[in-house]
Design a protein around this motif. Structure first.
Motif, PDB file in Angstrom:
ATOM      1  N   GLN A 252     -10.149   3.888  -0.461  1.00 50.57           N
ATOM      2  CA  GLN A 252     -10.392   3.771  -1.893  1.00 50.57           C
ATOM      3  C   GLN A 252     -10.309   2.335  -2.400  1.00 50.57           C
ATOM      4  O   GLN A 252     -10.273   2.091  -3.605  1.00 50.57           O
TER       5      GLN A 252
ATOM      6  N   GLN B 128      -6.651  14.034   1.121  1.00 52.85           N
ATOM      7  CA  GLN B 128      -7.422  13.123   0.282  1.00 52.85           C
ATOM      8  C   GLN B 128      -7.665  11.805   1.013  1.00 52.85           C
ATOM      9  O   GLN B 128      -6.921  11.453   1.934  1.00 52.85           O
ATOM     10  N   PRO B 129      -8.697  11.086   0.622  1.00 50.25           N
ATOM     11  CA  PRO B 129      -8.945   9.781   1.246  1.00 50.25           C
ATOM     12  C   PRO B 129      -7.727   8.869   1.119  1.00 50.25           C
ATOM     13  O   PRO B 129      -6.996   8.924   0.127  1.00 50.25           O
TER      14      PRO B 129
ATOM     15  N   LYS C 188       0.182   5.775  -1.292  1.00 47.68           N
ATOM     16  CA  LYS C 188      -0.098   6.437  -0.025  1.00 47.68           C
ATOM     17  C   LYS C 188      -1.014   7.619  -0.291  1.00 47.68           C
ATOM     18  O   LYS C 188      -1.068   8.155  -1.399  1.00 47.68           O
TER      19      LYS C 188
ATOM     20  N   PHE D  29       5.773   2.008  -1.445  1.00 50.51           N
ATOM     21  CA  PHE D  29       6.027   3.398  -1.041  1.00 50.51           C
ATOM     22  C   PHE D  29       5.231   4.390  -1.896  1.00 50.51           C
ATOM     23  O   PHE D  29       4.948   5.501  -1.462  1.00 50.51           O
ATOM     24  N   ASP D  30       4.888   3.967  -3.120  1.00 45.73           N
ATOM     25  CA  ASP D  30       4.146   4.862  -4.018  1.00 45.73           C
ATOM     26  C   ASP D  30       2.660   4.921  -3.697  1.00 45.73           C
ATOM     27  O   ASP D  30       1.969   5.832  -4.149  1.00 45.73           O
TER      28      ASP D  30
ATOM     29  N   GLN E  97      -7.770   0.425  -2.178  1.00 43.22           N
ATOM     30  CA  GLN E  97      -6.440   0.100  -2.692  1.00 43.22           C
ATOM     31  C   GLN E  97      -5.561  -0.577  -1.639  1.00 43.22           C
ATOM     32  O   GLN E  97      -4.413  -0.910  -1.929  1.00 43.22           O
TER      33      GLN E  97
ATOM     34  N   ALA F  35      -2.527  11.256  -0.361  1.00 42.91           N
ATOM     35  CA  ALA F  35      -2.019  12.626  -0.419  1.00 42.91           C
ATOM     36  C   ALA F  35      -2.745  13.461   0.633  1.00 42.91           C
ATOM     37  O   ALA F  35      -3.812  13.081   1.117  1.00 42.91           O
ATOM     38  N   GLU F  36      -2.123  14.578   0.962  1.00 40.29           N
ATOM     39  CA  GLU F  36      -2.665  15.484   1.971  1.00 40.29           C
ATOM     40  C   GLU F  36      -4.120  15.850   1.648  1.00 40.29           C
ATOM     41  O   GLU F  36      -4.430  16.275   0.539  1.00 40.29           O
TER      42      GLU F  36
END
Lengths: 310, 425
Positions: free
Chosen positions: B262, B256-257, B251, B248-249, B264, B253-254
């Motif tokens: 990236q 951003q890629p 993800k 859940f952590d 990940q 951000a608005e």
């Protein structure tokens, strides 16, 4: 004929006495006249909506159909709604934690700036800037700062010190403290300016007299500065409490009340209830509760700060 | 006659009150009516076409071509998806509903039920090459109330290099296989699949479809996800979190890629309309060599894959005074050329399947979505109470995903909230 004249004179005597008494009345009427526009304005745009809200809070109303009287159902629903209590609790936590911290920092900054340091105006502008910046822009910046991935500014800093990434706004336990930090940062500027203006208005003779009496800097601060700032402290406290309970745009843009309602606040719940669920009756009941809470907190603030706001 | 101060005060008070009341009544009555004759103004409410280029695309590129030379003019009210609901509701309450409204999937039932949207003639579909699966979200009580304008599909894109390195040549064909594959492809410090950059409610309802479930019964009067499918869908999400293949952590951000861009995440469950931003931000990742695509597979081995579909619909207000002209406008907006202008601006997938322009054919995600229209389902909506329920879903799912509730507790709470909302319809 002469009798009539006498009678008229006799009858006209009391008005002569009234003329003296009506000076106050005349002033009162002019006062009313001058107050009328503001009174009508407040009655129409504040009083009437408040009254209508209170009435609607006892109805079921979805905006599309006429309101139906529902008694105290909405208040019973609120009493049993854990999310509403969570929102109220979050507001209290934000107020109890955020407001004192931001007031202390503001006071400290104001005292520093009141010393006439070099670069005073630049520093003052920098501290005040968050207050005049659009909350949406602030939220965007803090979203990046708090970004839970490796590209969030705070996580980059933590990584530099070998510390693990933190979830911040994505964590139910860290989200509210993260939001409080933003509200503190955003609110310092205005409070500092008000404190600074008030500090500059304190009569210097008081400090001179204290110097003659041999008072230390700490004694002067606690015996002169703090008491003299009491009215403005009350003002800042009350406006901060009201502002805190009206926080909406920051939550809306930063967290949407999440995760898992961990950062939801009353105004956000009112918005959700009214404009996402169309339960206007319930939303107005929430608003009425908010109004009552604010009135009670204002009274408590008045007591805590010494009962004077002048 | 003498004018006394008391009279003056009384007159002033009455005048001010009258003025205020007149002002109130004036603003309230301004929106009624309309020209039912040979001309008038047609208003549109849209959450699409944002910004200067969007406005130019809609007005200059689409609407001018329709209204030029007619007795009609147009007025567009632009908003965004997050505010469309309140804008529409307040406009209904204020009696100022736009003639053309562009809602999304799941919006038709609630607003048709409330009498805001009106039925459209089936003849509008004549000759329109639209997949039947896209029309389900357009009907209320079996009657057409909307036309699909452009859509977006939820598809999985994956990093081919990570799959190749793990020796996975075939994409998973059921959820168990997917779960196992994700364990193999999860990059260090990242996740196998990015489940949470997208709307968690939509991700769950997508998985609900994988388990053969749906939100509501046929007539939208009862909860249907309490048959075990809702619980299974949420439990699957929790299982992936427990495996460490979803987090859940992790993800985006608005603005951003996303984690996939990236490096990940090996797989990204995303909205096909992200293609323009992906090609701009990381063009090297979205080539056919670097990126593969698949649909979320069924929970059952051998079952059909599932494509969650959202979209922008064209609807007509029940209060319009220009029904014929509005229907003409809707048909015009779905003609190939105006529709191409719209999808060029939005990056979304045209509802028509016959547009061969490079804007569509070069958009790999759009083309993949079109190729899989046969699996398309709008899993959101299906009940007049949906608008009230949908805001309650995410907090419950988040509570489960972050360990504050079990899947069963979250689904039970969600079921109770949904039933409560349904009872008020």
């Amino acid at each position: 004929m002469s009798t009539n004249t006498v009678d008229r004179q006799t009858q006209s005597a009391p008005p002569a006495r009234r003329r003296g008494a009506t000076l106050t009345q005349r002033q009162g009427r002019w006062g009313l006249l001058f107050a009328a526009p503001a009174t009508i304005h407040i009655a129409l745009w504040t009083g009437l909506p408040v009254v209508v809200s209170i009435i609607l809070s006892f109805t079921n109303y979805d905006m599309l159909n006429p309101p139906e009287f529902s008694g105290i159902d909405n208040y019973v629903t609120l009493a049993n709604d854990p999310v509403f209590w969570k929102a109220l609790g979050n507001n209290f936590i934000m107020a109890v934690v955020g407001i004192p911290i931001s007031m202390l920092i503001s006071l400290a900054l104001a005292v520093m700036l009141n010393q006439g340091l070099r670069g005073n105006s630049i520093f003052r502008t920098a501290v005040f800037l968050p207050h005049v910046t659009a909350t949406v822009a602030i939220a965007m910046i803090w979203l990046w700062i708090y970004s839970p991935g490796g590209n969030g500014l705070l996580n980059i800093v933590l990584g530099f010190f070998g510390l693990p990434n933190q979830a911040f706004l994505a964590s139910p336990s860290q989200a509210l403290p993260s939001v409080i930090l933003v509200t503190i940062w955003q609110g310092i500027g205005l409070k500092m300016m008000i404190y600074l203006a008030s500090l500059q208005g304190i009569d210097q003779q008081l400090y001179e007299a204290a110097d003659i009496d041999g008072a230390s800097a700490v004694q002067k601060f606690f015996r002169i500065t703090i008491p003299m700032l009491k009215p403005v402290t009350f003002f800042i406290l009350v406006t901060s409490i009201v502002g805190n309970f009206q926080t909406f745009d920051l939550i809306y843009n930063l967290t949407n009340g999440g995760p898992a309602n961990s950062t939801t606040v009353i105004t956000y719940q009112i918005y959700q209830t009214a404009f996402q669920q169309f339960r206007m009756g319930l939303a107005t009941a929430q608003s009425v509760v908010l109004l009552v809470v604010l009135v009670v907190l204002t009274i408590i603030s008045r007591k805590v700060t010494g009962g004077k706001d002048d | 006659m003498t004018l006394r101060r008391r009279d003056f005060l009384a007159a002033s008070g009455v005048s001010l009150s009258a003025l205020a009341l007149a002002a109130c009544s004036g603003s309230g009555s301004g929106g009624g009516g309309g020209n039912g004759g040979g001309g008038g103004e047609i208003s549109l409410l849209t959450p699409e076409f944002a910004g200067t280029t969007g406005k130019a695309a809609l007005e200059t590129g689409i609407l001018d071509g329709f209204f030029e030379g007619t007795d009609y003019s147009y007025k567009v009210d632009y908003t965004d998806w997050t505010k469309l609901n309140e804008k529409l509701s307040t406009s209904v309450a204020g009696g100022l509903v736009a003639d053309v409204i562009m809602p999304g999937a799941g919006w038709v039932e609630p607003f048709a039920h409330k009498g805001v949207l009106t039925e459209l003639p089936e003849s509008l579909l004549d000759g329109l090459p639209v997949n039947e699966n896209l029309l389900a979200q357009c009907r209320y009580e079996g009657k057409l109330h909307a036309l699909p304008y452009f859509v977006d599909g939820r598809i999985c894109i994956y990093n081919r290099a990570l799959f190749d390195a793990a020796g996975i040549a075939e994409v998973p064909t059921n959820l168990d296989d997917l779960r196992e594959a994700l364990k193999e492809v999860t990059p260090d410090g990242g996740v196998g699949i990015d489940l949470f950059s997208s709307n968690i409610r939509q991700t769950w309802s997508h998985l609900l479809g994988c388990y053969g479930g749906r939100l509501f019964n046929d007539d939208g009067t009862a909860v249907a996800f309490d048959d075990g499918s809702g619980l299974a869908a949420l439990q699957y999400m929790l299982d992936l979190v427990a495996d460490g293949t979803a987090n859940f952590d992790v993800k985006g951000a608005e603005g951003q890629p996303r984690p996939w861009q990236q490096g990940q995440a090996a797989v990204d469950l995303l909205n096909s309309s992200l293609w323009p931003s992906f090609t701009e931000q990381s063009p090297e990742l979205v080539t056919e060599d670097a990126m593969g695509m698949f649909l979320l597979p069924s929970a059952e081995a051998g079952g059909d894959p599932v494509m969650w579909t959202g979209g922008t619909l064209l609807t007509m207000s029940s209060r319009t005074q220009h029904a014929d002209k509005v229907q003409e406008l809707l048909s015009y907006m779905l003609e190939a050329e105006p529709l191409l202008t719209a999808v060029t601006e939005s990056g979304k997938v045209p509802a028509r399947t016959d547009i061969e322009d490079p804007v569509v054919t070069d958009n790999l995600m759009a083309q993949y979505t079109i190729d899989n229209f046969g699996y398309a389902t709008a899993f959101e909506g299906g009940s007049p109470a949906w608008m009230e329920i949908r805001g309650l879903v995410a907090p419950e799912l988040e509570a489960a995903v972050t360990g504050q509730k079990t899947a069963q507790q979250a689904i039970d709470a969600l079921t109770a909230a949904a039933q409560d909302a349904l009872s008020r319809v």
